[in-house]
Design a protein around this motif. Sequence first.
Motif, PDB file in Angstrom:
ATOM      1  N   THR A 142       0.847  -1.185   0.000  1.00 12.01           N
ATOM      2  CA  THR A 142       0.000   0.000   0.000  1.00 12.01           C
ATOM      3  C   THR A 142       0.888   1.243   0.000  1.00 12.01           C
ATOM      4  N   PHE A 143       0.287   2.412   0.119  1.00 13.96           N
ATOM      5  CA  PHE A 143       1.048   3.654   0.015  1.00 13.96           C
ATOM      6  C   PHE A 143       1.996   3.829   1.207  1.00 13.96           C
ATOM      7  N   PRO A 144       3.232   4.241   0.958  1.00 15.25           N
ATOM      8  CA  PRO A 144       4.197   4.393   2.058  1.00 15.25           C
ATOM      9  C   PRO A 144       3.802   5.449   3.081  1.00 15.25           C
ATOM     10  N   ASP A 145       2.924   6.364   2.715  1.00 15.87           N
ATOM     11  CA  ASP A 145       2.487   7.422   3.633  1.00 15.87           C
ATOM     12  C   ASP A 145       1.844   6.860   4.897  1.00 15.87           C
ATOM     13  N   PHE A 146       1.306   5.642   4.825  1.00 18.18           N
ATOM     14  CA  PHE A 146       0.650   5.057   5.991  1.00 18.18           C
ATOM     15  C   PHE A 146       1.648   4.688   7.093  1.00 18.18           C
ATOM     16  N   ARG A 147       2.914   4.637   6.775  1.00 17.14           N
ATOM     17  CA  ARG A 147       3.910   4.226   7.777  1.00 17.14           C
ATOM     18  C   ARG A 147       3.968   5.184   8.962  1.00 17.14           C
ATOM     19  N   SER A 148       3.564   6.426   8.747  1.00 16.31           N
ATOM     20  CA  SER A 148       3.607   7.401   9.842  1.00 16.31           C
ATOM     21  C   SER A 148       2.300   7.458  10.624  1.00 16.31           C
ATOM     22  N   ALA A 149       1.298   6.673  10.230  1.00 14.23           N
ATOM     23  CA  ALA A 149       0.004   6.681  10.917  1.00 14.23           C
ATOM     24  C   ALA A 149       0.002   5.712  12.096  1.00 14.23           C
ATOM     25  N   ASP A 150      -0.904   5.953  13.025  1.00 11.46           N
ATOM     26  CA  ASP A 150      -1.106   5.060  14.172  1.00 11.46           C
ATOM     27  C   ASP A 150      -2.094   3.979  13.746  1.00 11.46           C
ATOM     28  N   ILE A 151      -1.574   2.893  13.162  1.00 14.79           N
ATOM     29  CA  ILE A 151      -2.420   1.839  12.601  1.00 14.79           C
ATOM     30  C   ILE A 151      -2.575   0.710  13.611  1.00 14.79           C
ATOM     31  N   ARG A 152      -3.826   0.295  13.813  1.00 15.22           N
ATOM     32  CA  ARG A 152      -4.140  -0.730  14.796  1.00 15.22           C
ATOM     33  C   ARG A 152      -4.905  -1.864  14.107  1.00 15.22           C
ATOM     34  N   THR A 153      -4.439  -3.093  14.306  1.00 11.90           N
ATOM     35  CA  THR A 153      -5.012  -4.240  13.617  1.00 11.90           C
ATOM     36  C   THR A 153      -5.398  -5.342  14.604  1.00 11.90           C
ATOM     37  N   PRO A 154      -6.371  -6.186  14.246  1.00 14.07           N
ATOM     38  CA  PRO A 154      -6.757  -7.314  15.093  1.00 14.07           C
ATOM     39  C   PRO A 154      -5.844  -8.509  14.848  1.00 14.07           C
ATOM     40  N   SER A 155      -6.140  -9.611  15.504  1.00 13.95           N
ATOM     41  CA  SER A 155      -5.296 -10.809  15.393  1.00 13.95           C
ATOM     42  C   SER A 155      -5.260 -11.369  13.975  1.00 13.95           C
ATOM     43  N   LEU A 156      -6.287 -11.112  13.173  1.00 16.30           N
ATOM     44  CA  LEU A 156      -6.311 -11.598  11.795  1.00 16.30           C
ATOM     45  C   LEU A 156      -5.073 -11.158  11.026  1.00 16.30           C
ATOM     46  N   ASP A 157      -4.551  -9.985  11.369  1.00 12.95           N
ATOM     47  CA  ASP A 157      -3.407  -9.418  10.659  1.00 12.95           C
ATOM     48  C   ASP A 157      -2.135 -10.249  10.851  1.00 12.95           C
ATOM     49  N   ARG A 158      -2.135 -11.134  11.811  1.00 15.00           N
ATOM     50  CA  ARG A 158      -0.937 -11.955  12.054  1.00 15.00           C
ATOM     51  C   ARG A 158      -0.790 -13.066  11.012  1.00 15.00           C
ATOM     52  N   VAL A 159      -1.828 -13.320  10.247  1.00 16.51           N
ATOM     53  CA  VAL A 159      -1.785 -14.380   9.235  1.00 16.51           C
ATOM     54  C   VAL A 159      -1.232 -13.786   7.942  1.00 16.51           C
ATOM     55  N   GLY A 160       0.020 -14.077   7.652  1.00 17.68           N
ATOM     56  CA  GLY A 160       0.708 -13.445   6.532  1.00 17.68           C
ATOM     57  C   GLY A 160       0.038 -13.656   5.186  1.00 17.68           C
ATOM     58  N   VAL A 161      -0.531 -14.839   4.948  1.00 17.94           N
ATOM     59  CA  VAL A 161      -1.145 -15.102   3.654  1.00 17.94           C
ATOM     60  C   VAL A 161      -2.338 -14.186   3.418  1.00 17.94           C
ATOM     61  N   PHE A 162      -3.041 -13.786   4.480  1.00 19.18           N
ATOM     62  CA  PHE A 162      -4.162 -12.864   4.321  1.00 19.18           C
ATOM     63  C   PHE A 162      -3.667 -11.461   3.973  1.00 19.18           C
ATOM     64  N   ARG A 163      -2.540 -11.057   4.523  1.00 17.26           N
ATOM     65  CA  ARG A 163      -1.995  -9.740   4.185  1.00 17.26           C
ATOM     66  C   ARG A 163      -1.578  -9.692   2.717  1.00 17.26           C
ATOM     67  N   LYS A 164      -1.095 -10.809   2.196  1.00 14.74           N
ATOM     68  CA  LYS A 164      -0.672 -10.872   0.796  1.00 14.74           C
ATOM     69  C   LYS A 164      -1.854 -11.062  -0.153  1.00 14.74           C
ATOM     70  N   HIS A 165      -2.892 -11.760   0.315  1.00 21.18           N
ATOM     71  CA  HIS A 165      -4.046 -12.077  -0.534  1.00 21.18           C
ATOM     72  C   HIS A 165      -5.310 -11.862   0.298  1.00 21.18           C
ATOM     73  N   HIS A 166      -5.710 -10.599   0.426  1.00 21.41           N
ATOM     74  CA  HIS A 166      -6.792 -10.275   1.358  1.00 21.41           C
ATOM     75  C   HIS A 166      -8.125 -10.917   0.984  1.00 21.41           C
ATOM     76  N   ARG A 167      -8.308 -11.256  -0.292  1.00 17.74           N
ATOM     77  CA  ARG A 167      -9.596 -11.861  -0.693  1.00 17.74           C
ATOM     78  C   ARG A 167      -9.791 -13.239  -0.085  1.00 17.74           C
ATOM     79  N   LEU A 168      -8.708 -13.906   0.285  1.00 15.93           N
ATOM     80  CA  LEU A 168      -8.837 -15.201   0.946  1.00 15.93           C
ATOM     81  C   LEU A 168      -9.481 -15.063   2.331  1.00 15.93           C
TER      82      LEU A 168
END
Length: 383
Positions: free
Chosen positions: A41-67
């Motif tokens: 995604t856009f590099p500008d998000f690196r400076s934001a306070d981004i908060r994610t749930p446990s789902l984000d720990r599954v690497g394959v979902f980060r690479k292929h979100h439609r799964l």
Amino acid sequence: MVALVHDYLTQRGGAERVVLAMLKAFPQAPLYTSLYEPESTFPDFRSADIRTPSLDRVGVFRKHHRLALPLLAATFARLDVPGDVVLCSSSGWAHGVRTEGRKIVYCYSPARWLYQSERYLPKRRRFARAALGVLRPQLARWDRHAASRADRYLTTSDAVSKQIREIYGIEAEVLPPPPPLGAAGAQEAIPSLEPGFFLCVSRLMPYKNVDQVIDAFAGLSGVRLVVVGTGPEEQRLRRQASSSVSFLNGVGDDQLRWLYTNSAGVVAASYEDYGLTPLEAAALGSPAVVLRWGGFRETVVEGVTGVFFDRPEARLIREAVGEATAHDWKRADLQAHAARYSERAFLERLQAVVAEEAAQTGISSGVNGLPLRSHGLRLSRDA
């Protein structure tokens, strides 16, 4: 406090650019999302306070979100977002979060995979269609329930406002997002390209109809098409394309400005609810060749900023490209049209809407339109 929510941050597109604009309006706001993949995604998000749930720990979902589609409704339904005002940037998921404060939804489109599945999924993807057929009734109930829990709906265009009215029975205020690329930014040339090409900037999804654009240019001698974008259709489209078609991905904003500026025009055959690409092109002096559908009818002025074709068919696209090539476009008219969609107007109205919702709870506004209140025990309002 204001909090922001977005479906997922795993790609570069118009919705993600709108979220970056929202962060300008509320720079101290935390941003909640289901999946965050910084590299895609856009590099500008690196400076934001981004908060994610446990789902984000599954690497394959980060690479292929439609799964992750079967899991996203439950993920957002369990996500309790604190804040006096929660602003949800949504095309199908983020509006489902639970909140203790006022909930505003900025809706790009009611979920395409539910309400436009014939366009969203090609016939050859039989398994995906079958799976969606099983899930659709339950997801549609969840989706409508989530929409009903919002205090206020905003959207991008009259076309989407009509969809929201028909599907949810909600009246949504139209607040068009600004084109993120302006003429004042830096430009970086792509040495392998000679100016004068046509440009298609799109996610490579079935409903974008990029295959028809590629076929159109196969019948145009001496005219190059440059396709900028990625998506599940990429490999198929690369196999389909002739030698006159170039594919680019990982293009930065400086390069994209150069591409718009040096193109003969942009081509879009997609079923778009807004039509951001023609505005980006117009801001940099390039016309558009677009499908006469949805948001394109609002962001393109025929004969002034672009040319329409009536169906996403290669023959009609080819004829419209020829018409655009023969037309004498006025750079000043193109840029004047794009200037009507200013970032300042968008940010000011967004801040005003948040302040209005904050006032409903008796909260005073602070710096940059951020409501201020200390938090004690949090009680979730939505189920």
